[in-house]
Design an enzyme around this catalytic site. Sequence first.
Site, PDB file in Angstrom:
ATOM      1  N   PRO A  11       0.793  -1.229   0.000  1.00 12.23           N
ATOM      2  CG  PRO A  11      -0.148  -1.126   2.102  1.00 12.23           C
ATOM      3  CD  PRO A  11       0.508  -2.075   1.162  1.00 12.23           C
ATOM      4  CG  ASN A  12      -0.172   4.244   1.404  1.00 16.20           C
ATOM      5  OD1 ASN A  12      -1.179   4.795   0.960  1.00 16.20           O
ATOM      6  ND2 ASN A  12      -0.146   3.648   2.572  1.00 16.20           N
ATOM      7  NE  ARG A  19       4.068   6.652   1.631  1.00 18.95           N
ATOM      8  CZ  ARG A  19       4.321   5.402   2.005  1.00 18.95           C
ATOM      9  NH1 ARG A  19       4.789   4.532   1.125  1.00 18.95           N
ATOM     10  NH2 ARG A  19       4.131   5.028   3.245  1.00 18.95           N
ATOM     11  CE1 TYR A  24       8.720   4.730   2.736  1.00 15.86           C
ATOM     12  CE2 TYR A  24       7.441   6.755   2.952  1.00 15.86           C
ATOM     13  CZ  TYR A  24       7.794   5.490   3.414  1.00 15.86           C
ATOM     14  OH  TYR A  24       7.214   4.994   4.561  1.00 15.86           O
ATOM     15  CG  ASN A  75       8.428  -2.166   0.002  1.00 18.27           C
ATOM     16  OD1 ASN A  75       7.926  -2.311   1.117  1.00 18.27           O
ATOM     17  ND2 ASN A  75       8.995  -1.034  -0.379  1.00 18.27           N
ATOM     18  CB  ALA A  78       1.599   0.027   6.041  1.00 12.26           C
ATOM     19  CG  HIS A  81       5.450  -2.349   9.943  1.00 11.84           C
ATOM     20  ND1 HIS A  81       6.759  -2.774   9.921  1.00 11.84           N
ATOM     21  CD2 HIS A  81       5.379  -1.307   9.057  1.00 11.84           C
ATOM     22  CE1 HIS A  81       7.450  -2.001   9.079  1.00 11.84           C
ATOM     23  NE2 HIS A  81       6.630  -1.120   8.549  1.00 11.84           N
ATOM     24  CG  ASP A  88      -0.071 -17.510   8.134  1.00  8.79           C
ATOM     25  OD1 ASP A  88       1.036 -17.661   8.695  1.00  8.79           O
ATOM     26  OD2 ASP A  88      -1.145 -17.456   8.761  1.00  8.79           O
ATOM     27  CD  GLU A  99      10.502  -7.946   5.110  1.00  6.39           C
ATOM     28  OE1 GLU A  99      10.841  -9.051   5.617  1.00  6.39           O
ATOM     29  OE2 GLU A  99      10.004  -7.036   5.781  1.00  6.39           O
ATOM     30  CG  HIS A 101      11.355  -2.688   4.354  1.00  3.09           C
ATOM     31  ND1 HIS A 101       9.994  -2.730   4.442  1.00  3.09           N
ATOM     32  CD2 HIS A 101      11.809  -3.847   4.907  1.00  3.09           C
ATOM     33  CE1 HIS A 101       9.633  -3.861   5.025  1.00  3.09           C
ATOM     34  NE2 HIS A 101      10.718  -4.551   5.312  1.00  3.09           N
ATOM     35  CG  LEU A 102      11.553   2.116  -1.298  1.00  4.80           C
ATOM     36  CD1 LEU A 102      10.278   2.901  -1.543  1.00  4.80           C
ATOM     37  CD2 LEU A 102      12.493   2.221  -2.485  1.00  4.80           C
ATOM     38  CB  SER A 103      12.758   4.060   4.725  1.00  2.40           C
ATOM     39  OG  SER A 103      11.751   3.210   5.251  1.00  2.40           O
ATOM     40  NE  ARG A 108      10.408   5.757   8.225  1.00  5.68           N
ATOM     41  CZ  ARG A 108       9.398   5.545   7.359  1.00  5.68           C
ATOM     42  NH1 ARG A 108       9.490   4.562   6.482  1.00  5.68           N
ATOM     43  NH2 ARG A 108       8.333   6.318   7.384  1.00  5.68           N
ATOM     44  NE  ARG A 112       7.077   4.200   9.818  1.00  5.95           N
ATOM     45  CZ  ARG A 112       5.993   4.329   9.043  1.00  5.95           C
ATOM     46  NH1 ARG A 112       5.711   3.427   8.148  1.00  5.95           N
ATOM     47  NH2 ARG A 112       5.200   5.382   9.166  1.00  5.95           N
TER      48      ARG A 112
HETATM   49  C1  DHK Z   1       7.210   1.494   3.020  1.00  2.24           C
HETATM   50  C2  DHK Z   1       6.097   1.858   3.723  1.00  2.24           C
HETATM   51  O1  DHK Z   1       4.998   2.285   3.094  1.00  2.24           O
HETATM   52  C3  DHK Z   1       6.081   1.871   5.198  1.00  2.24           C
HETATM   53  O2  DHK Z   1       4.810   1.607   5.721  1.00  2.24           O
HETATM   54  C4  DHK Z   1       7.104   0.940   5.794  1.00  2.24           C
HETATM   55  C5  DHK Z   1       8.380   0.872   3.658  1.00  2.24           C
HETATM   56  C6  DHK Z   1       8.478   1.134   5.141  1.00  2.24           C
HETATM   57  C7  DHK Z   1       9.658   1.205   2.895  1.00  2.24           C
HETATM   58  O3  DHK Z   1      10.590   1.748   3.457  1.00  2.24           O
HETATM   59  O4  DHK Z   1       9.706   0.901   1.693  1.00  2.24           O
HETATM   60  O5  DHK Z   1       7.193   1.159   7.181  1.00  2.24           O
END
Ligand code: DHK
Length: 155
Positions: A11-12, A19, A24, A75, A78, A81, A88, A99, A101-103, A108, A112
């Site tokens: 998501p997002n 964003r 990010y 990735n 959210a 977490h 599963d 897996e 994650h960009l950040s 953080r 997270r």
């Molecule tokens: C991306 C998100 O949208 C966050 O909810 C995660 C992750 C971190 C990222 O760093 O790519 O906490």
Amino acid sequence: MADTLLILNGPNLNLLGTRQPEVYGRETLADIEGACQQVAQGFGVQVDFRQSNHEGELVDWIHEARGRSSGIIINPAAYSHTSVAILDALLAVEIPTVEVHLSNIHQRDEFRHHSYVSKAAKGVICGFGSLGYILAIQALTAELRAAKQQQMAKS
Ligand code: DHK
């Protein structure tokens, strides 16, 4: 036939580029997909790149990967977490998974720091921005190659 890597984005991540660019980066998801496609070509693998804001859709795509994809890069955003369902699904399909994650999630908010998904991942890459996806392709293709060599040595 070339191996296919399924690259899933949660998501997002469709909002990348605008964003919270300080967290990010300024690249869009389309930019990241383009880079992944290019690098994958160099490694002789195919990439199926997807994004969803819906947990169930991500779960369905993981199920569908059985028999279709040799590796998964995810990735979960959210859902990292919160989602036992995604964990599963990954445990069920038993496809090598990385897996991303960009950040750097460990720098953080405390909520997270824990990812449910990590339990199903061969490895986790975080904090390198979009480079993380490229590193994940490199790592997964190396894993797949090693597994094939091991199988050939056995037979
Ligand atoms: C991306 C998100 O949208 C966050 O909810 C995660 C992750 C971190 C990222 O760093 O790519 O906490």
